[in-house]
Design a protein around this motif. Structure first.
Motif, PDB file in Angstrom:
ATOM      1  N   ASN A 109       0.865  -1.172   0.000  1.00  0.00           N
ATOM      2  CA  ASN A 109       0.000   0.000   0.000  1.00  0.00           C
ATOM      3  C   ASN A 109       0.905   1.226   0.000  1.00  0.00           C
ATOM      4  O   ASN A 109       1.691   1.415   0.925  1.00  0.00           O
ATOM      5  CB  ASN A 109      -0.914  -0.001   1.235  1.00  0.00           C
ATOM      6  N   TYR A 110       0.822   2.042  -1.029  1.00  0.00           N
ATOM      7  CA  TYR A 110       1.688   3.216  -1.145  1.00  0.00           C
ATOM      8  C   TYR A 110       1.464   4.227  -0.026  1.00  0.00           C
ATOM      9  O   TYR A 110       2.293   5.096   0.192  1.00  0.00           O
ATOM     10  CB  TYR A 110       1.484   3.905  -2.494  1.00  0.00           C
ATOM     11  N   ASN A 111       0.348   4.119   0.679  1.00  0.00           N
ATOM     12  CA  ASN A 111       0.101   5.024   1.796  1.00  0.00           C
ATOM     13  C   ASN A 111       0.942   4.683   3.027  1.00  0.00           C
ATOM     14  O   ASN A 111       0.945   5.427   3.992  1.00  0.00           O
ATOM     15  CB  ASN A 111      -1.384   5.026   2.164  1.00  0.00           C
ATOM     16  N   GLY A 112       1.616   3.558   3.011  1.00  0.00           N
ATOM     17  CA  GLY A 112       2.501   3.184   4.106  1.00  0.00           C
ATOM     18  C   GLY A 112       1.880   2.240   5.115  1.00  0.00           C
ATOM     19  O   GLY A 112       2.579   1.427   5.691  1.00  0.00           O
ATOM     20  N   GLU A 113       0.593   2.338   5.335  1.00  0.00           N
ATOM     21  CA  GLU A 113      -0.122   1.455   6.256  1.00  0.00           C
ATOM     22  C   GLU A 113      -1.002   0.522   5.429  1.00  0.00           C
ATOM     23  O   GLU A 113      -1.680   0.963   4.512  1.00  0.00           O
ATOM     24  CB  GLU A 113      -0.982   2.259   7.229  1.00  0.00           C
ATOM     25  N   VAL A 114      -1.012  -0.762   5.798  1.00  0.00           N
ATOM     26  CA  VAL A 114      -1.740  -1.738   4.977  1.00  0.00           C
ATOM     27  C   VAL A 114      -3.230  -1.452   4.879  1.00  0.00           C
ATOM     28  O   VAL A 114      -3.857  -1.774   3.873  1.00  0.00           O
ATOM     29  CB  VAL A 114      -1.509  -3.186   5.467  1.00  0.00           C
ATOM     30  N   ASP A 115      -3.821  -0.835   5.894  1.00  0.00           N
ATOM     31  CA  ASP A 115      -5.266  -0.612   5.883  1.00  0.00           C
ATOM     32  C   ASP A 115      -5.673   0.822   5.565  1.00  0.00           C
ATOM     33  O   ASP A 115      -6.837   1.179   5.691  1.00  0.00           O
ATOM     34  CB  ASP A 115      -5.875  -1.033   7.222  1.00  0.00           C
ATOM     35  N   CYS A 116      -4.737   1.646   5.094  1.00  0.00           N
ATOM     36  CA  CYS A 116      -5.045   3.040   4.766  1.00  0.00           C
ATOM     37  C   CYS A 116      -5.601   3.109   3.342  1.00  0.00           C
ATOM     38  O   CYS A 116      -4.957   2.671   2.392  1.00  0.00           O
ATOM     39  CB  CYS A 116      -3.798   3.911   4.880  1.00  0.00           C
ATOM     40  N   ASP A 117      -6.818   3.658   3.210  1.00  0.00           N
ATOM     41  CA  ASP A 117      -7.428   3.736   1.889  1.00  0.00           C
ATOM     42  C   ASP A 117      -7.510   5.170   1.367  1.00  0.00           C
ATOM     43  O   ASP A 117      -8.354   5.496   0.529  1.00  0.00           O
ATOM     44  CB  ASP A 117      -8.810   3.083   1.882  1.00  0.00           C
ATOM     45  N   ASP A 118      -6.617   6.045   1.854  1.00  0.00           N
ATOM     46  CA  ASP A 118      -6.570   7.419   1.350  1.00  0.00           C
ATOM     47  C   ASP A 118      -6.277   7.427  -0.144  1.00  0.00           C
ATOM     48  O   ASP A 118      -5.514   6.577  -0.634  1.00  0.00           O
ATOM     49  CB  ASP A 118      -5.480   8.228   2.066  1.00  0.00           C
ATOM     50  N   PRO A 119      -6.860   8.363  -0.884  1.00  0.00           N
ATOM     51  CA  PRO A 119      -6.574   8.454  -2.324  1.00  0.00           C
ATOM     52  C   PRO A 119      -5.080   8.697  -2.571  1.00  0.00           C
ATOM     53  O   PRO A 119      -4.415   9.373  -1.776  1.00  0.00           O
ATOM     54  CB  PRO A 119      -7.394   9.660  -2.782  1.00  0.00           C
ATOM     55  N   LEU A 120      -4.584   8.148  -3.646  1.00  0.00           N
ATOM     56  CA  LEU A 120      -3.177   8.323  -4.015  1.00  0.00           C
ATOM     57  C   LEU A 120      -3.032   9.478  -4.997  1.00  0.00           C
ATOM     58  O   LEU A 120      -3.975   9.823  -5.707  1.00  0.00           O
ATOM     59  CB  LEU A 120      -2.632   7.039  -4.634  1.00  0.00           C
ATOM     60  N   TRP A 121      -1.852  10.049  -5.054  1.00  0.00           N
ATOM     61  CA  TRP A 121      -1.585  11.217  -5.875  1.00  0.00           C
ATOM     62  C   TRP A 121      -1.801  10.970  -7.363  1.00  0.00           C
ATOM     63  O   TRP A 121      -2.087  11.896  -8.104  1.00  0.00           O
ATOM     64  CB  TRP A 121      -0.154  11.728  -5.620  1.00  0.00           C
TER      65      TRP A 121
END
Length: 126
Positions: A109-121
């Protein structure tokens, strides 16, 4: 343990991904990627290049280019791998988050946390 092959998930010019060459157990170290860190204020120069899509945050004041296969893992909101920053060794250490079968693409997960679903750039909001 890992190799670079064509990925069906990537739609860039090279379409690469990191794949398991053997079964990998949950929690097993997959790859230690050495880093080349640079101060955040220098990112304006990198931001003008394709490298800006391949760098990682490296603490509060630095960004890093990952060597080895570190920058070639593709993204998933349901990853089978994760990573920790090892500041002492100046590496990003990639681990199996779940058991990974031989031939399977290894995803983080590019957000760093496996469960983070924030939109990616790079994903346009609809």
């Amino acid at each position: 343990m890992i190799e670079i092959k064509k990925s069906t998930l990537s739609n860039g010019e090279f379409n690469r991904g990191v794949f398991a060459t053997r079964d990998i157990a949950e929690g097993e170290l997959i790859h230690e990627a050495p880093v080349i860190p640079y101060p955040n204020e220098e990112h304006e120069h990198i931001d003008k290049t394709i490298l800006s899509d391949y760098v990682f945050e490296y603490g509060a004041n630095h960004t890093a280019v990952l060597l080895g296969y570190g920058s070639l893992f593709n993204h998933s909101y349901t990853p089978n791998a994760t990573y920790d920053i090892n500041f002492e060794n100046h590496t990003f250490d990639f681990y199996a988050y779940t058991a990974i079968k031989a031939g399977e693409e290894i995803l983080i997960n590019y957000n760093g946390e496996v469960d983070c679903d924030d939109p990616l750039w790079f994903i346009e909001e609809k």
